[in-house]
Structure formats: C-alpha cells, structure tokens
Scaffold this motif. Structure first.
Motif: not given
Length: 149
Positions: A79-80, A82-84, A86, A89, A91
C-alpha cells in the motif's frame, strides 16, 4: 478490450505480481524479499495507463498470528509503495475477484488448484501455484475496475 495495463498483487510473502493488458498476461514475478526490491519491481511495471488491483487481506480462522502479522505487514508495504508511486489502485477481497472466475470449491487446496487450472487455460502458460491468485486477478482486473465506477 481495455487500453489499460493492469498490475495485480497477491500481497503474501509467497505471493506474486502479475501484469495483463488487453486480456493477455504479460509478466508474472514472485513477490520480492525486500521493500526496496518490491518498489523496484513495481516501478518497472508502470506505464501511462496503469491500474493496480491488490488483494485485500483479512485474518482467517486457523491462520497463526505470526503468519497473519507478516501477511498484513506485506499488504501495508505494498500500500505504501503504491501510494508513494501515486498509482491508481483498488483493494479487492478474495471473494470478489474469485466470483468472476466462477464457482469454486470451499476447500482451500481444491480452490487453489481450480484457480490454477483457470489461469493455465486462460493464458495457455504453465502458471505456478504461488502465482495463480495474482494471475487470476490480473485477468479479471478490467471487470473489477468496471465495478468501481
């Protein structure tokens, strides 16, 4: 078919990352062992039209607390990353993507083998058991994303 490239992640330590486009499987990689390798692998898969699907994890009866902690930790790391990066996504709980494959047995081993059979028939490739969930998610990813609208 979709113009998107779909990255599907089975977040388990023994999981995989599968990439599909236009209903065809492009690549399958075993989950890397380190956080940095996980990030590098995902960066290699990025295109302008990428969408990510990650299996949403939850504790299950019969799973040990250590294994569930490890599974949850891996999920959080993905998750981190993917967020970093950008990346768009969603779930998806296992039952949601598995429903798109068709009726599956309740027994875990039988279900895993049925998913493996599905992926091998759809791709014509010799998919390994560790990668079956990620490949199946990659193949049904367009339908999963369509349901998000």
């Amino acid at each position: 078919m979709s113009d998107f490239t779909y990255i599907a992640i089975d977040p388990g330590k023994n999981g995989a990352v599968a990439v599909s486009r236009g209903g065809c499987l492009l690549t399958v990689d075993k989950t890397p062992g380190t956080l940095n390798d996980m990030r590098e692998l995902l960066q290699l898969k990025i295109s302008d039209t990428v969408r990510v699907v990650i299996e949403k994890v939850a504790s299950m009866p019969g799973n040990g607390s250590v294994s569930m902690f490890s599974f949850g930790q891996n999920f959080g790391q993905w998750q981190g990353i993917i967020a970093a990066l950008q990346l768009p996504c969603i779930e998806v709980p296992p039952k949601q993507w598995q429903k798109l494959i068709g009726a599956l047995p309740k027994d875990k081993k039988e279900r895993k083998n049925k998913i493996l059979d599905y992926t091998q028939k759809r791709t014509g490739a010799a998919i390994r058991l560790y990668a079956a969930d990620a490949v199946a998610m990659a193949l049904v990813a367009p339908q999963l994303w369509e349901g998000e609208k």
